[in-house]
Motif scaffolding. Structure first.
Motif, PDB file in Angstrom:
ATOM      1  N   ALA A   2      -7.138  -1.132   1.869  1.00  0.00           N
ATOM      2  CA  ALA A   2      -6.109  -1.407   2.863  1.00  0.00           C
ATOM      3  C   ALA A   2      -6.706  -1.610   4.243  1.00  0.00           C
ATOM      4  O   ALA A   2      -7.817  -1.194   4.510  1.00  0.00           O
ATOM      5  CB  ALA A   2      -5.141  -0.225   2.887  1.00  0.00           C
ATOM      6  N   ASP A 162      -2.731  -3.585   0.502  1.00  0.00           N
ATOM      7  CA  ASP A 162      -2.198  -4.251   1.700  1.00  0.00           C
ATOM      8  C   ASP A 162      -0.699  -4.050   1.875  1.00  0.00           C
ATOM      9  O   ASP A 162      -0.242  -3.687   2.960  1.00  0.00           O
ATOM     10  CB  ASP A 162      -2.521  -5.747   1.667  1.00  0.00           C
ATOM     11  CG  ASP A 162      -3.993  -6.032   1.874  1.00  0.00           C
ATOM     12  OD1 ASP A 162      -4.707  -5.155   2.391  1.00  0.00           O
ATOM     13  OD2 ASP A 162      -4.433  -7.140   1.516  1.00  0.00           O
ATOM     14  N   GLU A 163       0.074  -4.289   0.820  1.00  0.00           N
ATOM     15  CA  GLU A 163       1.524  -4.182   0.932  1.00  0.00           C
ATOM     16  C   GLU A 163       1.967  -2.754   1.268  1.00  0.00           C
ATOM     17  O   GLU A 163       2.836  -2.543   2.116  1.00  0.00           O
ATOM     18  CB  GLU A 163       2.173  -4.657  -0.365  1.00  0.00           C
ATOM     19  CG  GLU A 163       3.667  -4.810  -0.256  1.00  0.00           C
ATOM     20  CD  GLU A 163       4.299  -5.355  -1.534  1.00  0.00           C
ATOM     21  OE1 GLU A 163       5.485  -5.701  -1.469  1.00  0.00           O
ATOM     22  OE2 GLU A 163       3.624  -5.419  -2.578  1.00  0.00           O
ATOM     23  N   SER A 165       0.083  -0.313   2.694  1.00  0.00           N
ATOM     24  CA  SER A 165      -0.362   0.090   4.034  1.00  0.00           C
ATOM     25  C   SER A 165       0.481  -0.592   5.103  1.00  0.00           C
ATOM     26  O   SER A 165       0.817   0.019   6.116  1.00  0.00           O
ATOM     27  CB  SER A 165      -1.847  -0.200   4.241  1.00  0.00           C
ATOM     28  OG  SER A 165      -2.097  -1.577   4.276  1.00  0.00           O
ATOM     29  N   GLN A 166       0.866  -1.842   4.861  1.00  0.00           N
ATOM     30  CA  GLN A 166       1.707  -2.550   5.837  1.00  0.00           C
ATOM     31  C   GLN A 166       3.082  -1.908   5.942  1.00  0.00           C
ATOM     32  O   GLN A 166       3.605  -1.720   7.036  1.00  0.00           O
ATOM     33  CB  GLN A 166       1.834  -4.029   5.466  1.00  0.00           C
ATOM     34  CG  GLN A 166       2.467  -4.862   6.562  1.00  0.00           C
ATOM     35  CD  GLN A 166       1.661  -4.834   7.848  1.00  0.00           C
ATOM     36  OE1 GLN A 166       0.479  -5.142   7.852  1.00  0.00           O
ATOM     37  NE2 GLN A 166       2.292  -4.429   8.946  1.00  0.00           N
ATOM     38  N   ARG A 167       3.661  -1.550   4.805  1.00  0.00           N
ATOM     39  CA  ARG A 167       4.978  -0.897   4.822  1.00  0.00           C
ATOM     40  C   ARG A 167       4.902   0.437   5.578  1.00  0.00           C
ATOM     41  O   ARG A 167       5.777   0.768   6.379  1.00  0.00           O
ATOM     42  CB  ARG A 167       5.459  -0.675   3.379  1.00  0.00           C
ATOM     43  CG  ARG A 167       6.718   0.151   3.251  1.00  0.00           C
ATOM     44  CD  ARG A 167       7.966  -0.689   3.188  1.00  0.00           C
ATOM     45  NE  ARG A 167       9.175   0.102   3.332  1.00  0.00           N
ATOM     46  CZ  ARG A 167       9.918   0.565   2.336  1.00  0.00           C
ATOM     47  NH1 ARG A 167       9.582   0.300   1.092  1.00  0.00           N
ATOM     48  NH2 ARG A 167      10.991   1.273   2.571  1.00  0.00           N
ATOM     49  N   GLN A 169       2.642   1.301   7.893  1.00  0.00           N
ATOM     50  CA  GLN A 169       2.399   1.036   9.315  1.00  0.00           C
ATOM     51  C   GLN A 169       3.657   0.510  10.010  1.00  0.00           C
ATOM     52  O   GLN A 169       3.928   0.881  11.162  1.00  0.00           O
ATOM     53  CB  GLN A 169       1.253   0.044   9.478  1.00  0.00           C
ATOM     54  CG  GLN A 169      -0.087   0.654   9.108  1.00  0.00           C
ATOM     55  CD  GLN A 169      -1.224  -0.338   9.200  1.00  0.00           C
ATOM     56  OE1 GLN A 169      -1.455  -0.915  10.252  1.00  0.00           O
ATOM     57  NE2 GLN A 169      -1.922  -0.539   8.086  1.00  0.00           N
ATOM     58  N   ASP A 170       4.428  -0.336   9.321  1.00  0.00           N
ATOM     59  CA  ASP A 170       5.679  -0.837   9.902  1.00  0.00           C
ATOM     60  C   ASP A 170       6.665   0.309  10.138  1.00  0.00           C
ATOM     61  O   ASP A 170       7.340   0.352  11.172  1.00  0.00           O
ATOM     62  CB  ASP A 170       6.319  -1.886   8.992  1.00  0.00           C
ATOM     63  CG  ASP A 170       5.552  -3.201   8.952  1.00  0.00           C
ATOM     64  OD1 ASP A 170       4.657  -3.414   9.797  1.00  0.00           O
ATOM     65  OD2 ASP A 170       5.849  -4.013   8.041  1.00  0.00           O
TER      66      ASP A 170
END
Length: 182
Positions: A2, A162-163, A165-167, A169-170
């Protein structure tokens, strides 16, 4: 891996195969302190409390609460990854999240309290909108049929992908934005 800072990914990379629950405490602590720095108004506060209705004689829930000053705004509960395949363990984790949200929400200064249930690196996202309800919605057991009240696909994100970690972080960015408006 990630898109996390190297120090965070390095800490997660130290988790052994066949990891136990406590092998994840340090990596999540490092991650949360990266997102909610110690020199800010946030505090990452590890918590433990006994599970009174556990089938085990001694069982504790470990979570990380993120506090804005002294008020909870986010929390993460960590479970052993091998137990995620057990229907009873997922149901227990789901019930624990709902109970904890009900306990923390009155002290939360935001209109929504967010929490994450983690079986190792697999994540399920919960939110408690004080005006409506807890999401994801509770699945009620059917008295006539076997019902999976906490389906495996609820933990559909991985913090190291990625998906996921992005969720994550968002969600943190959203929480911080709401906190900044207080």
């Amino acid at each position: 891996m990630a898109p996390w800072p190297e120090k965070v990914t390095k800490r997660f990379s130290t988790i052994p195969p066949n990891a136990r629950e406590n092998d994840f405490y340090a990596p999540y602590n490092k991650l949360l302190y990266t997102l909610f720095p110690a020199d800010s108004d946030y505090t990452v506060a590890p918590q433990s409390y006994s599970l009174l209705d556990s089938r085990d004689s001694v069982d504790f829930i470990i979570e990380f609460e993120v506090l804005l000053e002294d008020k909870p705004v986010f929390f993460v509960e960590i479970k052993e990854p091998r137990k995620m395949t057990l229907k009873s363990a997922r149901e227990e984790a789901d019930n624990q999240m709902r109970k904890r949200m009900g306990d923390l929400a009155p002290s939360c200064p935001l209109d929504t309290l967010n929490g994450v249930s983690a079986f190792g690196t697999r994540l399920a996202f919960y939110n408690y909108d004080k005006q409506t309800r807890i999401l994801p919605s509770r699945i009620s057991p059917d008295p006539e049929r076997e019902t999976d009240t906490a389906p495996l696909d609820r933990w559909d994100y991985d913090i190291l992908e990625d998906e996921g970690s992005q969720r994550f972080q968002d969600l943190v960015a959203e929480i911080k934005t709401k906190c900044d408006r207080l």
